[in-house]
Design an enzyme around this catalytic site. Structure first.
Site, PDB file in Angstrom:
ATOM      1  CB  SER B  24      -0.885  -0.001   1.243  1.00 39.99           C
ATOM      2  OG  SER B  24      -1.651   1.175   1.283  1.00 39.99           O
ATOM      3  CG  ASN B  72       6.048   7.877   3.180  1.00 38.51           C
ATOM      4  OD1 ASN B  72       4.893   8.292   3.343  1.00 38.51           O
ATOM      5  ND2 ASN B  72       6.431   6.677   3.553  1.00 38.51           N
ATOM      6  CB  CYS B 133      -4.741   7.068  10.879  1.00 38.37           C
ATOM      7  SG  CYS B 133      -4.746   6.062   9.428  1.00 38.37           S
ATOM      8  N   GLY B 252      11.328  -3.203   3.393  1.00 34.64           N
ATOM      9  CA  GLY B 252      12.658  -3.150   2.787  1.00 34.64           C
ATOM     10  C   GLY B 252      13.015  -4.297   1.863  1.00 34.64           C
TER      11      GLY B 252
END
Lengths: 319, 310
Positions: B24, B72, B133, B252
């Site tokens: 995702s 990110n 989240c 990774g």
């Protein structure tokens, strides 16, 4: 798209290094020839498009060749590909289809470009491209005003040559700016009438002027002020004129303001850090007006850009 | 003639053609990848996070490269449930691979609404719940770090999933990942996905500011792989194996060796993330590599590999 397989406009290809020469200071010119399949994809590349090169497998240059300011971070690993625009693209037809040669001008400023210094004739690179949307040339165009800031110059050099080849009736002038004379990725010379000109544009038959923030070459001040001065002293027809700009964001914001002041259309080539260049990572967001008042949205520099209409862009930094 | 290797994997009741999926947030809505490979060759795709309302995402810079990795902070930029269903579901139907949709939200009600709608779509094989989240109703504390919140959210979402398996993606930024994994399984998770990125920061020493506009971001890439392998093995031993729940492992992975490591550690299937940014068809190369490994080792079915750590 059919059965999960798209019509392909881009892909992963290999390119062989033809030459890699230092131009001046930190600037180098890399010439590549694409493999036959890649050549077919790059045949119709337009100025402002770009590619992503995998530099992760390259080794460092000998320590004595590493600029002092980069020694501390030189050994940092390179993982992601790096985006580059083209300063020239030449297609030669052959019996087996087109053969495309690319010219890239790069500046050694970090661990990845430091490794690029070691590239030599015969080396093979993996690249993804062609990516993004380039500059749009409208049929009504009669005057093209190019504004190049520092490392933003290469795609405008491509554009200058492209206009000479495909739109010879278009009058083109390039204003090349940088902080200082040594930050210009060009060779300068004295022109016949106009003082200092850029040799690379002169060779193409494109007029040029030079501006440096510190006055070490040409006009002293921001390149956008140099263009403003020129526009004020020339009669131009806005409907036949287009500004094309590439450079640091404050300069692009300045070009956008200039265009608004003179009622000119302006295309800016934006830059963002990007992990993939193909719309997967969503990192290269550019805030643009949505059309409705006060509403903005993010577009992707890699897919929707890198060239945008300057009126739509919400610049992160002011001129 | 080499013996045919069975690469299929039964993942929480879904038959996957092979154990390799794209992760995702690294393969968009999967449509962007189709220019680079035949997506039908994958075990499946996990879409980027879908939220109830569209999200613009964070200001830039959203990424920064680090040694052997990247940070990110995209901010869950996505087109929202409504447009996803009308524009992307028809595209996903043509992919010819298993589709898992990642679901995110700011309140439990958001998650429930998105899951309920997506559970009605035939093309959706399963849902992956992003519980990393911040929970707006509870002062921004992450759902995924609190076992009580995890039970609450999974309990609520599970009720609306119908026959679709619910995969819960665990955050590694916790003291005891087995505790959060156990909470997820007890609340009804059909599978665990691990690991999400590690919260991290890069500082610009000239300005003394964080490089990312969001200040912090999630670290991914080869740098996190050994930690992710360890965490997968730990959760496999302590939670997943006793409960008979499969793990979707990743973090990774760049090559088949990495992928096989995750399977030996306990993953039933693996996800390829950051590596896709560098080489868009990495996942297909990894599938080939896994096949070669199985041939070399005399393994007839790749599913036999899972949890074989000695």
């Amino acid at each position: 798209m059919e059965n999960g397989v798209a019509v392909r406009h881009k892909g992963v290809f290999t390119a062989e290094v033809l030459s890699n020469q230092q131009i001046r200071e930190c600037y180098y010119r890399l010439n590549l020839v694409l493999d036959p399949i890649g050549s077919r994809f790059f045949e119709h590349v337009v100025p402002g498009q770009f590619l992503e090169i995998d530099l992760s497998g390259l080794s460092l240059p000998p320590e004595r060749h590493i600029p002092a300011e980069l020694r501390d971070i030189a050994a940092r690993q390179v993982l992601l590909r790096r985006p580059f625009s083209f300063s020239d693209v030449v297609t030669t037809p052959t019996q087996d289809g087109p053969c495309v040669k690319l010219e890239i001008v790069y500046c050694v400023l970090g661990p990845a470009t430091l490794r690029m210094m070691t590239l030599k004739s015969g080396d093979v690179l993996s690249l993804i491209g062609p990516l993004g949307n380039g500059f749009k040339i409208f049929q009504t165009l009669k005057l093209a005003v190019l504004i190049a800031g520092g490392m933003g110059a290469p795609p405008l050099l491509h554009l200058g040559g492209y206009l000479r080849r495909h739109f010879p009736a278009v009058e083109t002038i390039c204003f090349a700016g940088a902080r200082s004379c040594e930050d210009l990725p060009f060779t300068l010379k004295i022109g016949n009438l106009t003082g200092l000109v850029v040799d690379e544009f002169d060779t193409l038959g494109v007029a040029s002027q030079v501006a440096t923030d510190d006055g070490s070459a040409g006009f002293k001040g921001f390149v956008t002020d140099c263009v403003r001065h020129w526009l004020e002293n020339h009669t131009i027809k806005p409907e036949e004129t287009m500004i094309f700009a590439c450079g640091p964001e404050p300069m692009l914001a300045g070009a956008a303001r200039l265009a608004a002041d003179f009622g000119l259309a302006c295309q800016v080539s934006m830059e963002r850090m990007m992990a993939c260049g193909i719309g997967l990572c969503q990192s290269c967001a550019i805030e643009v007006n949505k059309g409705k008042a006060d509403e903005t949205e993010y577009k992707l520099c890699c897919k929707d850009g890198p060239v945008f209409d300057s009126r739509n862009v919400i610049f992160q930094v002011q001129p | 003639m080499t013996e045919q290797i069975d690469l299929t994997v039964d993942f929480a009741g879904i038959m996957l053609a092979n154990p390799v999926l794209t992760a995702s947030g690294t393969c968009g809505y999967a449509d962007e990848l189709t220019e680079f490979m035949d997506v039908a060759g994958l075990g499946g795709v996990v879409t980027k996070s879908i939220t109830l309302a569209p999200r613009k995402g964070n200001p830039t810079p959203r990424i920064v490269e680090t040694d052997a990795g990247m940070l990110n902070a995209i901010g869950l930029a996505n087109i929202g449930l409504e447009r996803f269903v009308s524009e992307k579901i028809p595209v996903l139907q043509r992919l010819g691979t298993a589709v898992f949709v990642n679901v995110a939200g700011q309140m439990i009600e958001d998650y429930v609404a998105v899951a309920e709608r997506l559970a009605q779509e035939k093309v959706v094989s399963g849902l992956e719940l992003n519980i990393s989240c911040p929970n707006v109703k509870q002062g921004g504390i992450s759902f995924g770090t609190d076992p009580t919140l995890i039970r609450e959210i999974i309990g609520a979402v599970k009720k609306v999933c119908g026959d679709k398996p619910l995969i819960v993606k665990l955050t590694p930024t916790v003291t005891d990942i087995s505790a959060t994994a156990r909470a997820a399984v007890e609340a009804g998770a059909d599978a665990l996905s691990m690991v999400n990125t590690f919260t991290a920061m890069v500082i610009d020493i000239e300005t003394r500011r964080p490089v990312l506009a969001n200040r912090t971001g999630g670290l991914s890439g080869p740098a996190i792989k050994p930690i992710a392998v360890y965490l997968v093995n730990r959760v496999y031993q302590e939670v997943a194996k006793p409960a008979g729940i499969p793990i979707l492992g990743g973090g990774g992975i760049r090559n088949a060796t990495d992928a096989v490591e995750f399977m030996i550690a306990g993953a039933s299937a693996v996800t390829i993330g950051t590596a896709t940014f560098i080489q868009p068809n990495t996942a297909l190369h990894i599938i080939d590599g896994i096949r070669q490994y199985c041939t070399r080792k005399g393994i007839r079915s790749v599913a036999e590999l899972t949890g074989t750590l000695r």
